[in-house]
Design a protein around this motif. Structure first.
Motif, PDB file in Angstrom:
ATOM      1  N   VAL A   1       0.839  -1.202   0.000  1.00  0.00           N
ATOM      2  CA  VAL A   1       0.000   0.000   0.000  1.00  0.00           C
ATOM      3  C   VAL A   1       0.875   1.254   0.000  1.00  0.00           C
ATOM      4  CG1 VAL A   1      -0.479   0.481   2.463  1.00  0.00           C
ATOM      5  CG2 VAL A   1      -2.267   0.776   0.769  1.00  0.00           C
ATOM      6  N   SER A   2       2.050   1.182   0.609  1.00  0.00           N
ATOM      7  CA  SER A   2       2.983   2.302   0.554  1.00  0.00           C
ATOM      8  C   SER A   2       3.415   2.570  -0.888  1.00  0.00           C
ATOM      9  CB  SER A   2       4.207   2.020   1.428  1.00  0.00           C
ATOM     10  OG  SER A   2       5.157   3.054   1.313  1.00  0.00           O
ATOM     11  N   ARG A   3       3.721   1.502  -1.611  1.00  0.00           N
ATOM     12  CA  ARG A   3       4.088   1.662  -3.029  1.00  0.00           C
ATOM     13  C   ARG A   3       2.931   2.245  -3.835  1.00  0.00           C
ATOM     14  NH1 ARG A   3       6.517  -3.295  -1.855  1.00  0.00           N
ATOM     15  NH2 ARG A   3       4.796  -4.441  -2.798  1.00  0.00           N
ATOM     16  N   LEU A   4       1.711   1.811  -3.530  1.00  0.00           N
ATOM     17  CA  LEU A   4       0.542   2.341  -4.226  1.00  0.00           C
ATOM     18  C   LEU A   4       0.399   3.847  -3.986  1.00  0.00           C
ATOM     19  CD1 LEU A   4      -2.129   2.085  -5.821  1.00  0.00           C
ATOM     20  CD2 LEU A   4      -3.223   1.610  -3.641  1.00  0.00           C
ATOM     21  N   LEU A   5       0.548   4.277  -2.735  1.00  0.00           N
ATOM     22  CA  LEU A   5       0.456   5.710  -2.438  1.00  0.00           C
ATOM     23  C   LEU A   5       1.535   6.491  -3.176  1.00  0.00           C
ATOM     24  CD1 LEU A   5      -0.412   5.838   1.370  1.00  0.00           C
ATOM     25  CD2 LEU A   5      -1.928   6.181  -0.584  1.00  0.00           C
ATOM     26  N   GLU A   6       2.710   5.902  -3.297  1.00  0.00           N
ATOM     27  CA  GLU A   6       3.773   6.568  -4.052  1.00  0.00           C
ATOM     28  C   GLU A   6       3.413   6.670  -5.532  1.00  0.00           C
ATOM     29  OE1 GLU A   6       7.577   4.887  -3.045  1.00  0.00           O
ATOM     30  OE2 GLU A   6       7.398   5.572  -0.962  1.00  0.00           O
ATOM     31  N   GLU A   7       2.790   5.644  -6.076  1.00  0.00           N
ATOM     32  CA  GLU A   7       2.317   5.702  -7.467  1.00  0.00           C
ATOM     33  C   GLU A   7       1.281   6.810  -7.645  1.00  0.00           C
ATOM     34  OE1 GLU A   7       0.909   1.906  -8.832  1.00  0.00           O
ATOM     35  OE2 GLU A   7       2.733   0.894  -8.130  1.00  0.00           O
ATOM     36  N   LEU A   8       0.501   7.063  -6.592  1.00  0.00           N
ATOM     37  CA  LEU A   8      -0.527   8.102  -6.645  1.00  0.00           C
ATOM     38  C   LEU A   8       0.039   9.490  -6.346  1.00  0.00           C
ATOM     39  CD1 LEU A   8      -3.466   6.248  -4.871  1.00  0.00           C
ATOM     40  CD2 LEU A   8      -3.187   6.694  -7.322  1.00  0.00           C
ATOM     41  N   GLY A   9       1.342   9.573  -6.072  1.00  0.00           N
ATOM     42  CA  GLY A   9       1.969  10.879  -5.925  1.00  0.00           C
ATOM     43  C   GLY A   9       2.354  11.293  -4.528  1.00  0.00           C
ATOM     44  N   SER A  10       2.371  10.378  -3.566  1.00  0.00           N
ATOM     45  CA  SER A  10       2.740  10.723  -2.200  1.00  0.00           C
ATOM     46  C   SER A  10       3.924   9.869  -1.754  1.00  0.00           C
ATOM     47  CB  SER A  10       1.545  10.503  -1.255  1.00  0.00           C
ATOM     48  OG  SER A  10       1.890  10.860   0.063  1.00  0.00           O
TER      49      SER A  10
END
Length: 137
Positions: A59-68
């Protein structure tokens, strides 16, 4: 498709939409709406598999993909997912309900209790406490 990627109208549109919804709905209604938005966003991604720590990493990687850009810290048997910014920062100003949508998204993807602790000042920063799932890790 390029229009959707480069449009600058999305941020001000969403920010105004949230303001209008906040004026027309009770706090409870708006909270429920944001939780539903988070659940529906979570449904757009495949379920996360693996043990609890692996799901938090995913989920951390997903948030990074979303720009955070995020970092993970261990906390009380769980984790704190801390952002160095906010992918929804422009919409968050004055609308903490938006963070509840992200809280719901993360909780459903990680399949664990999540509590948002976001900073909403001049430089909004995401922060989520992720507790271990009840009875399993």
């Amino acid at each position: 498709r390029a229009d959707a990627i480069f449009s600058r109208a999305y941020v001000p549109f969403v920010a105004q939409l949230l303001r209008v919804l906040g004026e027309r709905m009770t706090k409870g209604e708006l909270d429920e709406l944001m939780q539903t938005v988070g659940r529906r966003l979570a449904a757009q991604w495949p379920p996360l598999h693996g043990e609890f720590p692996e799901r938090v990493q995913a989920v951390s990687r997903l948030l990074e993909e979303l720009g955070s850009l995020t970092e993970i810290e261990q906390w009380d048997g769980g984790y704190i997912l801390r952002g160095y910014g906010c992918s929804l920062g422009e919409a968050v100003h004055g609308r903490p309900e938006v963070c509840q949508a992200m809280e719901s998204l993360i909780a459903h993807l990680v399949d664990a209790p999540v509590r948002e602790r976001c900073e909403r000042g001049e430089q909004p920063r995401c922060c989520f406490e992720i507790s271990p799932p009840a009875g399993r890790a």
